[in-house]
Design a protein around this motif. Sequence first.
Motif, PDB file in Angstrom:
ATOM      1  N   TYR A  30      58.816  35.973  -0.938  1.00 51.34           N
ATOM      2  CA  TYR A  30      57.612  36.032  -1.755  1.00 51.34           C
ATOM      3  C   TYR A  30      56.404  36.489  -0.935  1.00 51.34           C
ATOM      4  O   TYR A  30      55.556  37.228  -1.418  1.00 51.34           O
ATOM      5  CB  TYR A  30      57.347  34.677  -2.413  1.00 51.34           C
ATOM      6  N   THR A  31      56.335  36.021   0.297  1.00 52.84           N
ATOM      7  CA  THR A  31      55.256  36.466   1.183  1.00 52.84           C
ATOM      8  C   THR A  31      55.362  37.965   1.422  1.00 52.84           C
ATOM      9  O   THR A  31      54.364  38.690   1.349  1.00 52.84           O
ATOM     10  CB  THR A  31      55.326  35.705   2.523  1.00 52.84           C
ATOM     11  N   CYS A  32      56.567  38.422   1.718  1.00 48.62           N
ATOM     12  CA  CYS A  32      56.765  39.859   1.962  1.00 48.62           C
ATOM     13  C   CYS A  32      56.450  40.673   0.709  1.00 48.62           C
ATOM     14  O   CYS A  32      55.830  41.745   0.793  1.00 48.62           O
ATOM     15  CB  CYS A  32      58.190  40.125   2.440  1.00 48.62           C
ATOM     16  N   ALA A  33      56.833  40.167  -0.459  1.00 46.61           N
ATOM     17  CA  ALA A  33      56.539  40.871  -1.713  1.00 46.61           C
ATOM     18  C   ALA A  33      55.042  40.930  -1.953  1.00 46.61           C
ATOM     19  O   ALA A  33      54.504  41.971  -2.375  1.00 46.61           O
ATOM     20  CB  ALA A  33      57.240  40.189  -2.874  1.00 46.61           C
ATOM     21  N   PRO A  68      49.578  45.098   7.348  1.00 48.49           N
ATOM     22  CA  PRO A  68      50.363  44.164   6.527  1.00 48.49           C
ATOM     23  C   PRO A  68      51.798  43.991   7.015  1.00 48.49           C
ATOM     24  O   PRO A  68      52.487  43.068   6.605  1.00 48.49           O
ATOM     25  CB  PRO A  68      50.352  44.800   5.134  1.00 48.49           C
ATOM     26  N   ASP A  69      52.266  44.878   7.892  1.00 52.17           N
ATOM     27  CA  ASP A  69      53.626  44.742   8.420  1.00 52.17           C
ATOM     28  C   ASP A  69      53.678  43.800   9.617  1.00 52.17           C
ATOM     29  O   ASP A  69      54.650  43.070   9.798  1.00 52.17           O
ATOM     30  CB  ASP A  69      54.175  46.110   8.834  1.00 52.17           C
ATOM     31  N   HIS A  70      52.642  43.810  10.437  1.00 58.55           N
ATOM     32  CA  HIS A  70      52.623  42.945  11.618  1.00 58.55           C
ATOM     33  C   HIS A  70      52.407  41.487  11.233  1.00 58.55           C
ATOM     34  O   HIS A  70      52.961  40.587  11.857  1.00 58.55           O
ATOM     35  CB  HIS A  70      51.540  43.375  12.611  1.00 58.55           C
ATOM     36  N   ASP A  71      51.621  41.247  10.218  1.00 58.01           N
ATOM     37  CA  ASP A  71      51.317  39.870   9.831  1.00 58.01           C
ATOM     38  C   ASP A  71      52.575  39.092   9.445  1.00 58.01           C
ATOM     39  O   ASP A  71      52.795  38.000   9.965  1.00 58.01           O
ATOM     40  CB  ASP A  71      50.293  39.867   8.690  1.00 58.01           C
ATOM     41  N   GLY A  74      54.974  37.862  12.420  1.00 55.40           N
ATOM     42  CA  GLY A  74      54.634  36.621  13.122  1.00 55.40           C
ATOM     43  C   GLY A  74      54.908  35.394  12.295  1.00 55.40           C
ATOM     44  O   GLY A  74      55.514  34.433  12.766  1.00 55.40           O
ATOM     45  N   THR A  75      54.475  35.417  11.025  1.00 52.41           N
ATOM     46  CA  THR A  75      54.690  34.234  10.192  1.00 52.41           C
ATOM     47  C   THR A  75      56.176  34.016   9.919  1.00 52.41           C
ATOM     48  O   THR A  75      56.636  32.888   9.857  1.00 52.41           O
ATOM     49  CB  THR A  75      53.919  34.326   8.862  1.00 52.41           C
ATOM     50  N   THR A  76      56.928  35.106   9.762  1.00 50.42           N
ATOM     51  CA  THR A  76      58.362  34.976   9.498  1.00 50.42           C
ATOM     52  C   THR A  76      59.089  34.378  10.700  1.00 50.42           C
ATOM     53  O   THR A  76      59.976  33.532  10.541  1.00 50.42           O
ATOM     54  CB  THR A  76      58.974  36.335   9.108  1.00 50.42           C
TER      55      THR A  76
END
Length: 192
Positions: A30-33, A68-71, A74-76
């Motif tokens: 969901y975060t990635c979406a 938006p790809d780097h964020d 890290g969280t993942t």
Amino acid sequence: LLSGPYDEEYVGRRAAVGIKHVEIGLLQVYTCAALARMRSRMTSVLLHEWRGSPDDRGRAIGARNPLPDHDPAGTTAVYESERREREKAILASRLESALQQEKDFAESLLAHAPAAVLVLNPAGNILRINPFLEQLSGYTDRQVQGRGWLEVFLAPEDRLAAHAALVEPLLTQPARGERTAHVITRDDSRRT
């Protein structure tokens, strides 16, 4: 996300987001979406609202794309690590609970089994006996702890044969078949 600075404090805040996602049970998909939708919307805004040259617009879109790809990377990473640790803790708790249930069950069987049960260490010394064997033999568990079971419970003439039949095979192969010997009680009577 867009303004930086991308320092340790930023990474710490993003790590806290990953941990929070684990706490609330939010799947990373969901975060990635959400970030993909944001990236798409940002591109759309840049395409429609850009007032500079087309070349500068392409460079602006290219500069925007990695953010938006780097964020989520890290969280993942933090999310997966935290999720694994919590799953390990849950599994360890479940295993501990199952082990305790098995132990309680075994203790209940040992206490109530209408059969003589000896628990021995690898040297053949008694760790404990069950109440049925206490009643049968006249010995208490405490009286026989640490002593050799052959010497405590078997008649002298049965010890050599019992050792050959019961102990020696255990050293080389699993026990099979039945063995019979005379049990010596505390008052020197014999039980088969």
